[in-house]
Design an enzyme around this catalytic site. Structure first.
Site, PDB file in Angstrom:
ATOM      1  N   ASP A  93      -5.366 -12.126  -9.871  1.00  0.00           N
ATOM      2  CA  ASP A  93      -4.483 -11.230  -9.124  1.00  0.00           C
ATOM      3  C   ASP A  93      -4.434  -9.837  -9.742  1.00  0.00           C
ATOM      4  OD1 ASP A  93      -2.818 -10.511  -7.060  1.00  0.00           O
ATOM      5  OD2 ASP A  93      -1.000 -11.353  -7.955  1.00  0.00           O
ATOM      6  N   HIS A 107       6.624 -15.662 -13.636  1.00  0.00           N
ATOM      7  CA  HIS A 107       5.493 -16.547 -13.912  1.00  0.00           C
ATOM      8  C   HIS A 107       4.603 -16.016 -15.033  1.00  0.00           C
ATOM      9  CE1 HIS A 107       4.176 -13.696 -10.691  1.00  0.00           C
ATOM     10  NE2 HIS A 107       3.153 -13.561 -11.513  1.00  0.00           N
ATOM     11  N   ARG A 149       9.291  -2.658 -14.846  1.00  0.00           N
ATOM     12  CA  ARG A 149       9.349  -3.175 -13.476  1.00  0.00           C
ATOM     13  C   ARG A 149       9.334  -4.701 -13.529  1.00  0.00           C
ATOM     14  NH1 ARG A 149       5.284  -4.826  -9.833  1.00  0.00           N
ATOM     15  NH2 ARG A 149       5.603  -4.274  -7.649  1.00  0.00           N
ATOM     16  N   ASP A 209       8.528  -7.709 -11.802  1.00  0.00           N
ATOM     17  CA  ASP A 209       7.742  -8.162 -10.660  1.00  0.00           C
ATOM     18  C   ASP A 209       8.209  -9.532 -10.181  1.00  0.00           C
ATOM     19  OD1 ASP A 209       5.220  -7.914  -8.965  1.00  0.00           O
ATOM     20  OD2 ASP A 209       4.874  -9.822  -9.979  1.00  0.00           O
ATOM     21  N   GLU A 247      11.675  -5.622  -8.568  1.00  0.00           N
ATOM     22  CA  GLU A 247      10.795  -5.489  -7.399  1.00  0.00           C
ATOM     23  C   GLU A 247      11.066  -6.632  -6.446  1.00  0.00           C
ATOM     24  OE1 GLU A 247       7.186  -6.661  -5.121  1.00  0.00           O
ATOM     25  OE2 GLU A 247       7.948  -7.698  -6.890  1.00  0.00           O
ATOM     26  N   HIS A 289       0.106  -0.889  -4.546  1.00  0.00           N
ATOM     27  CA  HIS A 289      -1.056  -1.772  -4.679  1.00  0.00           C
ATOM     28  C   HIS A 289      -1.008  -2.930  -3.687  1.00  0.00           C
ATOM     29  CE1 HIS A 289       2.102  -3.685  -6.981  1.00  0.00           C
ATOM     30  NE2 HIS A 289       1.437  -4.818  -6.934  1.00  0.00           N
ATOM     31  N   ASP A 290       0.160  -3.161  -3.069  1.00  0.00           N
ATOM     32  CA  ASP A 290       0.288  -4.168  -2.025  1.00  0.00           C
ATOM     33  C   ASP A 290       0.128  -3.503  -0.660  1.00  0.00           C
ATOM     34  OD1 ASP A 290       0.669  -6.417  -3.627  1.00  0.00           O
ATOM     35  OD2 ASP A 290       2.814  -6.074  -3.810  1.00  0.00           O
ATOM     36  N   TYR A 310       4.334 -10.402   6.315  1.00  0.00           N
ATOM     37  CA  TYR A 310       4.757  -9.894   5.006  1.00  0.00           C
ATOM     38  C   TYR A 310       4.292  -8.458   4.778  1.00  0.00           C
ATOM     39  CZ  TYR A 310       5.426  -9.740  -0.058  1.00  0.00           C
ATOM     40  OH  TYR A 310       5.801  -9.400  -1.322  1.00  0.00           O
ATOM     41  N   ARG A 320      -5.676  -6.961   0.329  1.00  0.00           N
ATOM     42  CA  ARG A 320      -5.071  -5.818  -0.343  1.00  0.00           C
ATOM     43  C   ARG A 320      -6.097  -4.898  -0.997  1.00  0.00           C
ATOM     44  NH1 ARG A 320      -0.796  -9.091  -3.845  1.00  0.00           N
ATOM     45  NH2 ARG A 320      -2.671 -10.362  -4.032  1.00  0.00           N
TER      46      ARG A 320
END
Length: 467
Positions: free
Chosen positions: A47, A85, A189, A191, A232, A289-290, A335, A390
């Site tokens: 990712d 995570h 940030r 996430d 976020e 970035h999304d 989304y 993305r």
């Protein structure tokens, strides 16, 4: 937090590493960028950095913390902490996989056998969970002894959820925040923050009051170093409002769709309403970035207006198709929509510069994504190579490409607009928005200096007056 433009970039996207990124900013963007959000630069297994294996070193392909220390003397830096995570290839998870109950890290992860009353959720409990997958969020872990258990996993199988209620994870969070703050981070940030707390018989998304306990604990650690935190969350705008009421920084993820709606339909009433009520202590975005968030604008646009804006994006946008935001390209359309903001506006220079002017006049601190800073078009080649939706907006720029792009008037005009936003003291003051048909007027006034944006949402012409 510095009230100047924050650049969002990967460590290998403006040139191939931190050093080249720094040289680009020094060559082309002096005075235009006040801070930098460097997307995850830690060793990661998936990712594009968001499956971190550890936080105490930088991936060597980007550079080192020494580079970041040097860059941090010129710019405020924001780092990412994936509070929800960690990588399935982290030493913690690998040790757990090898040693199971004998592992020192066994309490870091959420085992279905211990979390659910009968070791498994009921169908009703699964239905309540706010999911990113069509099934209950777990991965089957086969231990070294051959036994298998279900372990909570919200995102990809490389991103294993942490049990934020366990003492070991609480210490891990505190240690990580302290390390980041002592190694250059002025802002952290958080996430995927809303997924971090799990509780049976809930949505397991922004679970209250436990989410507030977690947020205050992180804030307490960051405050020792004078650092800010930024959770976020992509969801209904009311969540951002709720967080802002408690004086935390939030994201304005509603603005991108509202700006597109205004420019597509040539009416500014919906945008004006949001600028009137939105939090003032926020980071504004048009692109990240999304993808372009859709869920964030629910109830700020009607269902019909959201659908209209999406359809106009596909018809007016350049080289963007619905399938790029589908399961075929690893995304869900509801989304986000995968498209660069420049291409969403049909690669139209005037429309794009007006969009940025609106963003810069909106309440909050503007973030500009590196592709957007170079008025980047959709990268269909990278998209098709990777089949990752993305990646359409994640182009890798070489130094030569950046120099070439800087010859484009739209890129230079945007740079100048960024410098103006950084230098004009009016943006430390109030915001007033007026809308009448296609005419939009935004006023920023600090009591001494007044800046006025007057724009036509039909012709995309605008002027800025300062007095």
């Amino acid at each position: 937090m510095k009230n100047q433009i924050m650049l969002i970039t990967y460590g290998d996207s403006l040139g191939k590493n931190f050093n080249e990124m720094e040289s680009v900013l020094e060559k082309h963007y002096q005075g235009a960028v006040g801070s930098i959000h460097i997307l995850p630069f830690f060793p990661s297994s998936a990712d594009r950095g968001f499956a971190p294996m550890q936080y105490d070193k930088a991936d060597e392909k980007f550079g080192s913390f020494e580079d970041l220390k040097r860059i941090g003397e010129k710019y405020e830096l924001m780092y990412d902490f994936m509070v929800n995570h960690i990588s399935a290839h982290s030493p913690y998870y690998l040790d757990f996989k090898e040693k199971k109950d004998a592992s020192a890290y066994k309490d870091m992860f959420i085992r279905y056998s211990e979390f659910w009353e009968n070791g498994e959720p009921t169908e009703e409990q699964v239905d309540k969970i706010y999911k990113r997958k069509p099934k209950a969020p777990y991965v089957d872990l086969t231990f070294a002894d051959g036994t298998t258990e279900k372990i909570w996993c919200t995102f990809s199988e490389e991103q294993i959820d942490l049990d934020v209620t366990s003492p070991s994870v609480k210490k891990f969070i505190e240690d990580t925040i302290e390390f980041m703050c002592s190694h250059g981070a002025s802002i952290i940030r958080l996430d995927a923050f809303a997924y971090a707390v799990k509780k049976a018989d809930t949505s397991c998304f922004f679970v209250e009051p436990e989410m507030w306990d977690l947020l205050y604990d992180i804030e307490k650690t960051a405050e020792k170093y004078g650092a800010e935190i930024l959770p976020e969350i992509h969801e209904h705008y009311s969540i951002q409002m709720k967080i802002a009421e408690k004086e935390f920084w939030v994201y304005d993820f509603a603005l991108p769709m509202l700006v597109l709606h205004a420019l597509y339909t040539h009416r500014g009433d919906r945008l004006k309403h949001w600028l009137d009520i939105c939090p003032r202590k926020q980071m504004t975005t048009l692109d990240t970035h999304d993808g372009i968030g859709v869920v964030d604008v629910v109830d700020l646009l009607s269902p019909e207006e959201i659908e209209e804006t999406k359809e106009l994006l596909y018809s007016k946008g350049a080289n963007v198709k619905k399938k790029y935001s589908s399961e075929e390209y690893n995304n869900l359309d509801i989304y986000q929509i995968n498209c660069s903001f420049y291409s969403a506006l049909g690669n139209d220079d005037d429309a794009y510069l007006l969009a940025r002017a609106i963003q810069f006049f909106a309440p909050g601190i503007p973030q500009v994504y590196y592709v957007g800073m170079l008025a980047g078009e959709n990268d269909l080649e990278l998209l098709e190579q990777t089949k990752e939706g993305r990646n359409i907006n994640r182009h890798y720029y070489t130094l030569q490409e950046i120099d070439e792009n800087f010859q484009r008037p739209v890129v230079r005009k945007l740079r100048d607009l960024m410098k103006f936003r950084n230098e004009c003291p009016a943006f430390d003051g109030d915001c007033l928005c007026e809308s009448n048909g296609s005419q939009l007027r935004i006023i920023r006034d600090n009591g001494t200096v007044r800046a006025v944006l007057e724009a036509d949402l039909e012709t995309y012409k605008f002027q800025i007056r300062v007095g």
